[in-house]
Write a protein that holds these residues in place. Structure first.
Motif, PDB file in Angstrom:
ATOM      1  N   SER B   8      50.228  -4.114  20.437  1.00  0.00           N
ATOM      2  CA  SER B   8      50.155  -3.368  21.682  1.00  0.00           C
ATOM      3  C   SER B   8      50.659  -1.964  21.471  1.00  0.00           C
ATOM      4  N   ALA B   9      50.164  -1.066  22.211  1.00  0.00           N
ATOM      5  CA  ALA B   9      50.668   0.303  22.179  1.00  0.00           C
ATOM      6  C   ALA B   9      50.650   0.822  23.605  1.00  0.00           C
ATOM      7  N   VAL B  10      51.814   1.261  24.020  1.00  0.00           N
ATOM      8  CA  VAL B  10      51.925   1.698  25.403  1.00  0.00           C
ATOM      9  C   VAL B  10      52.385   3.142  25.414  1.00  0.00           C
ATOM     10  N   ALA B  11      51.685   3.987  26.090  1.00  0.00           N
ATOM     11  CA  ALA B  11      52.111   5.382  26.208  1.00  0.00           C
ATOM     12  C   ALA B  11      52.608   5.620  27.624  1.00  0.00           C
ATOM     13  N   ALA B  51      64.032   5.539  29.130  1.00  0.00           N
ATOM     14  CA  ALA B  51      64.118   6.849  28.473  1.00  0.00           C
ATOM     15  C   ALA B  51      64.029   7.952  29.503  1.00  0.00           C
ATOM     16  N   ASP B  52      64.816   8.948  29.267  1.00  0.00           N
ATOM     17  CA  ASP B  52      64.835  10.098  30.156  1.00  0.00           C
ATOM     18  C   ASP B  52      64.226  11.266  29.398  1.00  0.00           C
ATOM     19  N   ARG B  57      56.255  14.769  27.373  1.00  0.00           N
ATOM     20  CA  ARG B  57      56.143  13.929  26.184  1.00  0.00           C
ATOM     21  C   ARG B  57      56.017  12.446  26.543  1.00  0.00           C
ATOM     22  N   ALA B  58      55.417  11.725  25.678  1.00  0.00           N
ATOM     23  CA  ALA B  58      55.233  10.300  25.914  1.00  0.00           C
ATOM     24  C   ALA B  58      56.142   9.501  25.003  1.00  0.00           C
ATOM     25  N   ILE B  59      56.475   8.321  25.470  1.00  0.00           N
ATOM     26  CA  ILE B  59      57.197   7.385  24.630  1.00  0.00           C
ATOM     27  C   ILE B  59      56.196   6.338  24.169  1.00  0.00           C
ATOM     28  N   ALA B  74      55.248  13.329  19.555  1.00  0.00           N
ATOM     29  CA  ALA B  74      55.422  14.781  19.444  1.00  0.00           C
ATOM     30  C   ALA B  74      54.127  15.538  19.655  1.00  0.00           C
ATOM     31  N   ARG B  75      53.030  14.804  19.716  1.00  0.00           N
ATOM     32  CA  ARG B  75      51.758  15.501  19.910  1.00  0.00           C
ATOM     33  C   ARG B  75      51.629  15.989  21.346  1.00  0.00           C
TER      34      ARG B  75
END
Lengths: 226, 289
Positions: B8-11, B51-52, B57-59, B74-75
């Motif tokens: 899974s990948a969650v943005a 996360a704050d 930016r995305a986590i 970082a993109r």
């Protein structure tokens, strides 16, 4: 020699060349002498690390086979020097062991070289820095020259990336590098006065590696931010 | 195949508060440039990521094989600003945290821990197996770890407290303090910092302490079964331990440099304690004195 085992005895003990009586005397001395005990442990460790070195790290320099044979054993050279082992040999000098220790650590740690050989395709500011060679130089100055070449590559990265690091970190790095440089100078000067001292050899080697490790940390930080 | 590796990948952006099932994973990897990282544990088989990151930016949270990885994308956005994380993981989880300027606080883990930062303090309470902590510019404190502890601090000092197991610790330019230690294998060294050890001396154990330009203070248990060998170049040795000689003896050593040695045996001498300084003082005394 200052109440300690001579270097030749220590080397022969590692090589298993002492007679039974000589070995017994040497071991009895080591049971009471921490200096000689640590010396022998250092030689054994170095020998074992050299034996694990990759093939492409083995230098072709004339002096090397003798030193590698003495410290790395026959596995490194592919020969069985049983007869040669009994022959008198040139003493391995303190600075050779320092150089060999540093070279082994730089290689076996791998990180310094990996850092210098960028794993990405980005332009590398230190791409021209040569991979350190595990050669046993012909002089003390040359030994340190090899080391300095490795270190200067890392220093270049740090210098060029100073503006991306936290100023407080830069200050700490500079202070600590000065501390380590001072320690290197002191142990190197003392080793020059007593080239046979295993303690000094170890101290010098440790300090040289500390410096390389600190610079590596800094260089990694710079790389990551640029 | 790739689908198996990356389940899974969650943005998520700009604030993150999510819970991801551990689902067989046993490790959390976190890689960020700068920020504050707080890790706590719970009994749930899941990872909570808060996360704050008040910008664009995305986590990214990925799960591959047996690891859950969290990183800042970082993109998107600048990628260089601080992101603060609060992570809650299963107690058994291993942790691998890496960054440039981090403040790391970990409590309650019973897994392995590896934290590397260039700038910022690291505080770990807990840890089992291998605990490796490294900071160039920041205090490092590890408490209550059991296993193999390796700490490398370049400034700000290192404290290892109430830990058991093999210990390797080094500091440059800061104090190195080991107290409440239960270990049969300790190797500790400083350059320019005071090294203090107060802990057990186990039968057959091996203890090595060294400084260059710093002081070594050993507070050893009374009635230990050990042999002590101390040596200083251009320094001094003070000892106050039952059965130890009153004074170190000068030895013929490096020309122009005073070298002193002191050795004594307590009990059968099964453990080895080796102490060396260059230009520093060694002080050995008994606990309770």
């Amino acid at each position: 020699m200052n109440g300690h085992l001579e270097e030749g005895i220590l080397n022969d003990l590692v090589d298993g060349l002492l007679s039974e009586a000589e070995e017994e005397r040497a071991r009895a001395h080591m049971a009471e002498c921490v200096t000689c005990r640590r010396e022998i442990e250092g030689l054994q460790k170095l020998r074992s690390e050299l034996a694990r070195m990759p093939d492409d790290a083995q230098p072709a320099r004339d002096l090397w086979p003798q030193v590698a044979w003495r410290m790395g054993g026959e596995a490194d050279t592919g020969r069985k020097p049983a007869a040669a082992l009994r022959k008198p040999r040139t003493q391995v000098r303190a600075w050779q062991l320092v150089a060999a220790s540093v070279a082994v650590a730089l290689f076996s740690g791998g990180s310094v070289w990996l850092l210098m050989t960028d794993r990405s395709s980005r332009p590398d500011p230190v791409a021209e820095v040569q991979r350190p060679t595990l050669a046993i130089p012909a002089s003390l100055e040359e030994a340190f020259g090899e080391y300095e070449k490795t270190v200067s590559g890392l220093e270049t990265i740090l210098e060029e990336g100073k503006d991306v690091l936290d100023p407080g970190t830069i200050q700490v790095l500079e202070e600590n590098l000065a501390l380590i440089d001072n320690a290197i100078d002191e142990s190197r000067e003392a080793l020059n006065r007593d080239p046979g001292s295993g303690v000094l050899r170890r101290l010098l080697t440790e300090n040289l590696l500390r410096k390389a490790a600190l610079l590596r940390h800094a260089a990694v930080a710079v790389r990551a931010q640029t | 195949m790739l689908a198996n590796l990356v389940l899974s990948a969650v943005a998520l952006l700009p604030q993150t508060d999510t819970i991801v099932s551990a689902d067989g994973a046993n490790r959390l990897d976190l890689e960020i440039l700068r920020g504050e990282v707080v890790v706590r544990t719970w009994d749930r088989d899941a990872v909570q990521v808060r996360a704050d990151h008040p910008d664009s930016r995305a986590i990214e949270i990925d799960r591959s094989n047996r690891a859950i990885s969290v990183e800042v994308d970082a993109r998107r956005g600048m990628g260089l600003g601080a992101v603060d994380f609060e992570l809650t993981v299963p107690r058994r989880f291993d942790l691998d945290i890496e960054g440039m300027a981090l403040t790391v606080d970990i409590e309650g883990t019973e897994g392995e821990v590896e934290v590397t930062t260039i700038h910022g303090p690291i505080h770990v309470r807990g840890g089992r197996g291998t605990v490796v902590l490294e900071s160039v510019n920041g205090e490092i404190v590890v408490e209550g770890a059991h296993g193999s502890v390796e700490v490398n601090g370049m400034a700000g000092g290192v404290t290892i407290r109430d830990c058991s197991g093999d210990i390797v610790a080094e500091s440059v330019g800061g104090p190195l303090t080991l107290e409440g230690i239960t270990s049969a294998d300790v190797e500790a060294g400083t350059v320019g910092g005071t090294l203090r050890y107060e802990g057990s001396i186990e039968r057959g154990g091996r203890y090595t302490f060294g400084t260059h330009g710093g002081e070594i203070i050993l507070v050893l248990p009374p009635g230990m079964d050990a042999r002590v060998d101390a040596m200083t170049l251009a320094g001094r040795i003070d000892v106050d331990y039952p059965g130890a000689p009153d004074e170190a003896v000068p030895v013929e050593g490096i020309p122009g440099m005073r070298e002193m040695e002191l050795s004594f045996t307590s009990g059968q001498g099964s453990a080895r304690i080796e102490v060396e300084t260059f230009g520093g003082r060694i002080s050995i005394r008994s606990q309770g004195d």
